[in-house]
Design an enzyme around this catalytic site. Sequence first.
Site, short mmCIF file in Angstrom:
data_model
loop_
_atom_site.label_atom_id
_atom_site.label_comp_id
_atom_site.label_asym_id
_atom_site.label_seq_id
_atom_site.Cartn_x
_atom_site.Cartn_y
_atom_site.Cartn_z
CB THR A 199 -4.48 -12.30 -6.05
OG1 THR A 199 -3.56 -11.27 -6.34
CG2 THR A 199 -4.22 -12.85 -4.65
NE ARG A 227 1.79 -3.28 -3.78
CZ ARG A 227 0.84 -4.20 -3.86
NH1 ARG A 227 1.15 -5.44 -4.16
NH2 ARG A 227 -0.43 -3.88 -3.66
N GLY A 229 2.30 -6.20 -0.90
CA GLY A 229 0.85 -6.01 -0.80
C GLY A 229 0.31 -6.67 0.45
CG ASP A 230 -3.84 -7.67 0.36
OD1 ASP A 230 -3.27 -7.50 -0.75
OD2 ASP A 230 -4.92 -8.26 0.48
CB THR A 250 -8.19 -11.19 -4.23
OG1 THR A 250 -7.79 -10.60 -5.48
CG2 THR A 250 -9.68 -11.51 -4.29
N GLY A 251 -7.46 -7.99 -3.99
CA GLY A 251 -7.88 -6.64 -4.34
C GLY A 251 -6.72 -5.69 -4.21
N GLY A 253 -4.14 -4.04 -2.65
CA GLY A 253 -3.51 -4.37 -1.38
C GLY A 253 -3.30 -3.21 -0.43
#
Length: 335
Positions: A199, A227, A229-230, A250-251, A253
């Site tokens: 990301t 889906r 994510g964050d 990043t990670g 989410g």
Amino acid sequence: MTRRSASSTVGALLALALLAVSASAAEPRRIAIAIHGGAGVIPRDQLGPDGGGAYRAGLEEALDAGYAVLEKGGSSLDAVTTAVRLLEDNPLFNAGRGAVLAHDGRAYLDASLMDGKDLAAGAVTGVTTVRHPIELARRVMEASPHVMLSGTGAEEFAAEQGLELVPNEWFITPRRRKELDSVRSGAAQARGQLQGLGTVGAVAVDAAGNLAAATSTGGMTDKRWGRIGDAPIIGAGTYADNAACAVSATGHGEYFIRSVVAYDICALVQYKGWPLARAAKEVVQGKLVRRGGEGGIIAVDPSGGVVMEFNSPGMFRGMRDSTGRRMTAIYEDPR
Ligand code: ASP
């Protein structure tokens, strides 16, 4: 004290104050940019024969392009958009071309950005044909009355705005197809790999003291059913407020959404008066670790201080500022 000596003391104080004002006016503000290319990080032995050189070159290209915008007096918003656009085009990173693939084998892209000057924000999620999702997020912010658009509606808006559209295959690389196969077969999980490496994001402060943040991603490999994510969620993956800080995350989410990571860091700075480094550490090494959320953040404060904090084995990252500091890194050192 006589009246005469009192007035000369006042005069001296006034002169001192004037000196201080002119000194700070003469000293240009510190400009700074930081970028990331994802948390998690490929094991060292799989980085390729150049030991990650191609990743670093990609990071440097984006870092310098973003910094050049700031150096010419451009806005932090333009700087982060420029850096993220370049990383979206780089097939090594999980955004735009080279994005990870969903369960159905297609790329679904999420992006967001925020202007710390007026808290304007734009986000898109689940887009499949827009070459630069960050550009679309910016149009949502600047040319629509909304903050977040999804799927076909977002794509219709992109077409109306004259943005470049590409077939979904354009985003797909052989490496990401292999990764999807490996996740589906359970091999990647067995190696404990984070399923969404690469990301991208950027944060910056410009010469006017304005902050901005931007994040773009393909999400997590093998993601299902729309889906999200964050990364496209303002407050979770992206946040900017001149009164506190600008953050891009990043990670994993799902954890970042529930911990409202980007906003939480800025809230600690704003309400508790903590330095940015302490706030980032509290959230990334404290709260996220306790909850099992792997990943990291990059952040900048109004005085040009940059923080890059992660709890994963590494995070592709880089920073550059007007004091002459310029670095990129993949693993823990140098921080
Ligand atoms: N945060 C992204 C997501 O959950 C993935 C990543 O940063 O690696 O979609």
